[in-house]
Design a protein around this motif. Structure first.
Motif, PDB file in Angstrom:
ATOM      1  N   LEU A 121      39.331  32.681  24.438  1.00 53.96           N
ATOM      2  CA  LEU A 121      40.635  33.344  24.442  1.00 53.96           C
ATOM      3  C   LEU A 121      40.689  34.590  25.325  1.00 53.96           C
ATOM      4  CD1 LEU A 121      43.443  32.978  23.001  1.00 53.96           C
ATOM      5  CD2 LEU A 121      42.691  34.801  21.492  1.00 53.96           C
ATOM      6  N   PRO A 122      39.742  35.555  25.133  1.00 48.35           N
ATOM      7  CA  PRO A 122      39.803  36.755  25.982  1.00 48.35           C
ATOM      8  C   PRO A 122      39.634  36.412  27.465  1.00 48.35           C
ATOM      9  CG  PRO A 122      38.259  37.070  24.175  1.00 48.35           C
ATOM     10  CD  PRO A 122      38.611  35.626  24.200  1.00 48.35           C
ATOM     11  N   ALA A 123      38.784  35.410  27.734  1.00 51.81           N
ATOM     12  CA  ALA A 123      38.562  35.014  29.118  1.00 51.81           C
ATOM     13  C   ALA A 123      39.842  34.424  29.708  1.00 51.81           C
ATOM     14  CB  ALA A 123      37.420  34.012  29.199  1.00 51.81           C
ATOM     15  N   ALA A 124      40.503  33.582  28.914  1.00 51.90           N
ATOM     16  CA  ALA A 124      41.736  32.958  29.394  1.00 51.90           C
ATOM     17  C   ALA A 124      42.788  34.031  29.693  1.00 51.90           C
ATOM     18  CB  ALA A 124      42.258  31.984  28.346  1.00 51.90           C
ATOM     19  N   ARG A 125      42.829  35.035  28.817  1.00 55.09           N
ATOM     20  CA  ARG A 125      43.804  36.108  29.015  1.00 55.09           C
ATOM     21  C   ARG A 125      43.462  36.918  30.268  1.00 55.09           C
ATOM     22  NH1 ARG A 125      43.868  40.301  24.608  1.00 55.09           N
ATOM     23  NH2 ARG A 125      42.450  41.032  26.221  1.00 55.09           N
ATOM     24  N   ALA A 126      42.184  37.261  30.380  1.00 58.92           N
ATOM     25  CA  ALA A 126      41.762  38.089  31.511  1.00 58.92           C
ATOM     26  C   ALA A 126      41.940  37.348  32.829  1.00 58.92           C
ATOM     27  CB  ALA A 126      40.307  38.516  31.336  1.00 58.92           C
ATOM     28  N   ALA A 127      41.713  36.034  32.805  1.00 62.44           N
ATOM     29  CA  ALA A 127      41.806  35.266  34.050  1.00 62.44           C
ATOM     30  C   ALA A 127      43.238  35.223  34.563  1.00 62.44           C
ATOM     31  CB  ALA A 127      41.278  33.853  33.832  1.00 62.44           C
ATOM     32  N   ARG A 128      44.205  35.448  33.663  1.00 63.39           N
ATOM     33  CA  ARG A 128      45.608  35.435  34.080  1.00 63.39           C
ATOM     34  C   ARG A 128      46.050  36.773  34.663  1.00 63.39           C
ATOM     35  NH1 ARG A 128      46.910  32.385  29.709  1.00 63.39           N
ATOM     36  NH2 ARG A 128      47.316  34.234  28.496  1.00 63.39           N
ATOM     37  N   LEU A 129      45.280  37.832  34.374  1.00 60.40           N
ATOM     38  CA  LEU A 129      45.670  39.170  34.840  1.00 60.40           C
ATOM     39  C   LEU A 129      45.583  39.270  36.358  1.00 60.40           C
ATOM     40  CD1 LEU A 129      43.800  41.524  32.337  1.00 60.40           C
ATOM     41  CD2 LEU A 129      46.230  40.984  32.393  1.00 60.40           C
ATOM     42  N   ARG A 130      46.360  40.201  36.929  1.00 59.69           N
ATOM     43  CA  ARG A 130      46.162  40.540  38.330  1.00 59.69           C
ATOM     44  C   ARG A 130      44.797  41.217  38.427  1.00 59.69           C
ATOM     45  NH1 ARG A 130      51.128  43.915  39.160  1.00 59.69           N
ATOM     46  NH2 ARG A 130      52.466  42.294  38.342  1.00 59.69           N
ATOM     47  N   PRO A 131      44.066  41.010  39.525  1.00 61.72           N
ATOM     48  CA  PRO A 131      42.715  41.590  39.612  1.00 61.72           C
ATOM     49  C   PRO A 131      42.712  43.083  39.301  1.00 61.72           C
ATOM     50  CG  PRO A 131      43.139  40.206  41.514  1.00 61.72           C
ATOM     51  CD  PRO A 131      44.413  40.229  40.717  1.00 61.72           C
ATOM     52  N   ILE A 132      43.690  43.803  39.817  1.00 59.42           N
ATOM     53  CA  ILE A 132      43.670  45.247  39.657  1.00 59.42           C
ATOM     54  C   ILE A 132      43.855  45.631  38.188  1.00 59.42           C
ATOM     55  CG2 ILE A 132      46.140  45.768  40.010  1.00 59.42           C
ATOM     56  CD1 ILE A 132      43.153  47.602  41.597  1.00 59.42           C
ATOM     57  N   ASP A 133      44.655  44.835  37.462  1.00 57.22           N
ATOM     58  CA  ASP A 133      44.863  45.125  36.039  1.00 57.22           C
ATOM     59  C   ASP A 133      43.605  44.813  35.238  1.00 57.22           C
ATOM     60  OD1 ASP A 133      47.431  46.024  36.450  1.00 57.22           O
ATOM     61  OD2 ASP A 133      48.293  44.014  36.263  1.00 57.22           O
ATOM     62  N   ALA A 134      42.925  43.733  35.638  1.00 54.58           N
ATOM     63  CA  ALA A 134      41.668  43.396  34.954  1.00 54.58           C
ATOM     64  C   ALA A 134      40.623  44.483  35.207  1.00 54.58           C
ATOM     65  CB  ALA A 134      41.152  42.045  35.433  1.00 54.58           C
ATOM     66  N   LEU A 135      40.602  45.000  36.443  1.00 55.51           N
ATOM     67  CA  LEU A 135      39.630  46.048  36.789  1.00 55.51           C
ATOM     68  C   LEU A 135      39.910  47.348  36.047  1.00 55.51           C
ATOM     69  CD1 LEU A 135      39.209  45.483  40.613  1.00 55.51           C
ATOM     70  CD2 LEU A 135      37.410  45.443  38.892  1.00 55.51           C
ATOM     71  N   ARG A 136      41.205  47.604  35.797  1.00 61.08           N
ATOM     72  CA  ARG A 136      41.575  48.858  35.126  1.00 61.08           C
ATOM     73  C   ARG A 136      41.488  48.753  33.614  1.00 61.08           C
ATOM     74  NH1 ARG A 136      46.597  49.606  38.120  1.00 61.08           N
ATOM     75  NH2 ARG A 136      46.138  50.723  40.034  1.00 61.08           N
ATOM     76  N   TYR A 137      41.245  47.539  33.083  1.00 58.19           N
ATOM     77  CA  TYR A 137      41.315  47.278  31.641  1.00 58.19           C
ATOM     78  C   TYR A 137      40.395  48.200  30.848  1.00 58.19           C
ATOM     79  CZ  TYR A 137      41.452  44.596  27.332  1.00 58.19           C
ATOM     80  OH  TYR A 137      41.611  44.202  26.033  1.00 58.19           O
ATOM     81  N   GLU A 138      40.963  48.744  29.783  1.00 57.55           N
ATOM     82  CA  GLU A 138      40.130  49.595  28.928  1.00 57.55           C
ATOM     83  C   GLU A 138      40.309  49.229  27.476  1.00 57.55           C
ATOM     84  OE1 GLU A 138      41.063  53.543  30.113  1.00 57.55           O
ATOM     85  OE2 GLU A 138      39.508  53.464  31.652  1.00 57.55           O
TER      86      GLU A 138
END
Ligand SMILES: Nc1ncnc2c1ncn2[C@@H]1O[C@H](COP(=O)(O)OP(=O)(O)O)[C@@H](O)[C@H]1O
Ligand SMILES: [Mg+2]
Lengths: 246, 400
Positions: free
Chosen positions: B383-400
């Motif tokens: 689930l978390p992977a599926a969610r993260a894979a949908r994010l824009r790269p920059i949003d995934a990189l900024r994720y906290e």
């Protein structure tokens, strides 16, 4: 030489909404041709990273157009974007962004793996890229076994291993001491001399002075765009840059 | 990228995070093993109980007196036992064995004493009715009963105590001051509860009455039905005759005797055991759930790091599908490996006695535990992977 590597028109980027709205970019336009070495300077918060992330297809603008190699990026599908990031762009982050607990050479191989290059060929090219940045000896080291400058050079090797048309670097020397900064800049000079197109963000004057073209950003708008040396010649290097400035 | 490459990436991802991988697998392993083993223990104890009851014979009825102090009006007599052998009134009764028993008999052979736990006096039909076959030698005969001959068949324990390494047949032992001749030894019998079922001796009813118990009330009457399906019918017939003999009025709610029927005993015991199994299953399910929460926790804690990693991979040009596959395969490997090891642990553990019970594995519990653990692993890993894979790269990189 006539088709620009990248071309942005009237880029705007707005973060947040209501009271908290931030206009990070207020209509930036620029064109970069093949072989150019562009430095973007500006104070903190002037929108440099915002612009760079859009150029790297990591983020999308609120409005304006971005053509990469003549193709409008906003029209690309998710898969095509992945392809563009993989084949056309090499991105170097200020924070290195290496994959933790993974060896330097495995990190450098990663973009090649996603490009479908066979493991043997991948290893050979990754080692060659590490040699270019002078880290052939450290191929087996993991990121936490490397200094900041070495980590950044691994990141540079990773960015150039696919031989992308465009190298984008967001304050690549921001976290480095002067010796490491020199090492990394030397790599950029060599790459520029080899004909690569480079766009680099920096807030250090001596870094900006080495580029062939200097763009200054204030409050999300481009306020100056100066050619410092001809596009088809070798970059001036540190000595010349010093004299130029003096 | 070929699927093998993606699997290689997953393996590298797992080995790059050894502690997390090991903890996750351990969580799944414990959950799965606990479920399978606990259900097996419940099932094992249920099986042990039903085995014991079946060993008593499922087509027998035991009649016992409820009267205290042995008042003659409520006690069972030989007369009543004889009355139950009646082709007209009790057609479904195959045999009737009156039983007297003594728990204080001491048997002596050449100076060696042994206190026999239950000394049974009965008729030859008892051996078949109580599923207690004679192993060596012979059982006594109807004639022995009629003549009151002092012959005895020993249980295994008694035979071993008094005749270690010697054939006891035809030897003579002293019980209650009288000499008994040994004619046979019983087969080994599985014990019920704390009593040693093999610590017994069986002799003709008349002989035991004469020597040990006197001619008073019977301890019980064992009635064998002609067929396991006829047990209920035989029971009705027996109680009708006994009510008549004991003068129990139709309206009376209590009888001076109690009838125990092995199959109904089996039923209630099985029900109890099933409840027990269900209870253990519930405990096990909770442990699987807790294990699942643990896994989820480990996976959620690493979401930040993993999301950033996914951001880096996307920035390097990884297609969404490749990222998803990598993380799903990682989660699947963890849960399948952990679950598989859990099944193996449970299978090994089931060879040992647990709290005095030999576990008997229920195959469906393996499928259930394994399925649930794999589902949990896939869901919370994917689930978390599926969610993260949908994010824009920059949003995934900024994720906290
Ligand atoms: N994700 C974001 N959400 C909200 N505001 C942001 C975000 N990223 C940047 N900003 C804002 O946009 C402006 C430009 O930021 P940035 O492009 O990072 O500047 P620079 O890299 O030149 O220091 C800053 O005022 C910053 O606060
Ligand atoms: Mg910045």
């Amino acid at each position: 030489m006539n088709k620009p590597v990248l071309e942005v028109r009237d880029l705007k980027k707005i973060y947040g909404q209501g009271e908290a709205t931030v206009h990070a970019l207020r209509g930036a336009s620029m064109t970069v041709h093949r072989g150019d070495y562009v430095a973007i300077m500006g104070s903190s918060g002037s929108g440099k990273s915002t612009l760079m992330n859009i150029l790297g297809a990591l983020d999308i603008p609120s409005s304006g157009t971005y053509k990469l190699d003549g193709v409008d990026v906003s029209r690309l599908s998710d898969a095509q974007l992945a392809l563009a990031r993989n084949r056309l762009i090499g991105f170097i982050f200020q924070a290195f962004n290496l994959i933790p607990r993974t060896s330097a050479v495995a990190n450098v191989e990663l973009p090649l793996a996603y490009a479908g290059v066979k493991p043997k060929e991948r290893r050979r090219r990754a080692m060659a890229a590490l040699d270019i940045v002078g880290l052939g000896e450290r191929a087996g080291h993991e990121p936490n076994q490397l200094s900041g400058g070495q980590q950044q050079r691994v990141a540079v090797a990773r960015a150039l291993v696919t031989e992308p048309a465009l190298l984008l670097a967001d304050e690549p020397t921001g976290n480095l001491d002067s010796k490491s900064t020199d090492d990394v800049l030397k790599v950029f000079d060599d790459l520029s001399a080899a004909g690569r197109t480079i766009v680099i963000i920096t807030h250090e004057d001596e870094v900006g002075a080495r580029a062939k073209r200097l763009i200054r950003l204030v409050d999300g708008a481009i306020v100056s765009d100066v050619r410092q040396s001809p596009i088809h010649l070798r970059p001036v290097g540190p000595a010349m840059a010093g004299r130029h400035y003096a | 990228m070929s699927i093998f490459e993606v699997i290689r990436f997953s393996l590298r991802g797992l080995s790059a995070n050894k502690l997390r991988s090991a903890l996750t697998m351990l969580g799944i392993l414990i959950g799965v093993a606990a479920v399978i083993l606990l259900v097996a223990v419940g099932n094992g104890s249920a099986k042990a109980i039903s085995d014991r009851i079946e060993a008593l014979g499922t087509n027998t009825i035991t009649v016992m007196s409820t009267g205290r102090g042995g008042s003659s009006s409520t006690s069972l007599t030989k007369d009543m036992a004889d009355a139950l052998v009646d082709a007209e009134l009790a057609p479904d009764v195959k045999s009737v064995s009156p039983v007297v028993s003594s728990s204080s008999a001491t048997m002596t052979y050449e100076g060696t004493d042994h206190s026999v736990a239950t000394f049974v006096g009965t008729t030859p039909s008892w051996f078949a009715a109580s599923s207690t076959p004679v192993g060596t030698g012979a059982m006594f005969t109807e004639d022995d009963v009629d003549q009151g001959r002092r012959v005895v068949v020993l249980g295994q324990t008694v035979a071993e105590e008094l005749f270690p390494g010697v054939d006891p047949i035809d030897k003579q032992v002293t019980v209650g001051g009288a000499l008994f001749t040994i004619v046979g030894v019983l087969d080994e019998k599985s014990s019920t509860g704390f009593n040693d079922a093999n610590d017994t001796a069986v002799a003709p009813l008349t002989a035991v009455q004469q020597v040990l118990t006197g001619y008073g009330a019977l301890t019980s009457i064992i009635v064998e039905a002609s067929d396991p399906d006829k047990v209920d019918a035989a029971q009705d017939q027996v109680s009708t005759i006994l009510d008549q003999k004991l003068d129990v009025s139709e309206s009376s709610s209590s009888t001076p005797y109690r009838i125990q029927n092995a199959s109904s005993l089996l039923e209630t015991q099985t029900e109890t055991a099933d409840t027990f199994t269900t209870l253990l299953g519930a405990v096990a399910a909770i442990s699987l759930l807790v294990g699942g929460i643990g896994i989820t926790n480990i996976m959620l804690v690493t979401v930040t790091e993993r999301t950033r990693e996914i951001g880096i991979r996307k920035a390097l040009g990884a297609p969404r599908r490749v990222i998803l596959n990598q993380f799903l395969i990682e989660a699947m490997l963890l849960s399948v490996l952990g679950g598989g090891l859990g099944v193996v642990t449970a299978l090994i553990g089931s060879h040992f006695e647990i709290v005095g019970v030999k576990p008997v594995i229920v195959p469906s519990s393996i499928a259930l535990a394994f399925g649930v653990s794999v589902a949990i692993g896939l869901f919370f890993g994917g689930l978390p992977a599926a969610r993260a894979a949908r994010l824009r790269p920059i949003d995934a990189l900024r994720y906290e």
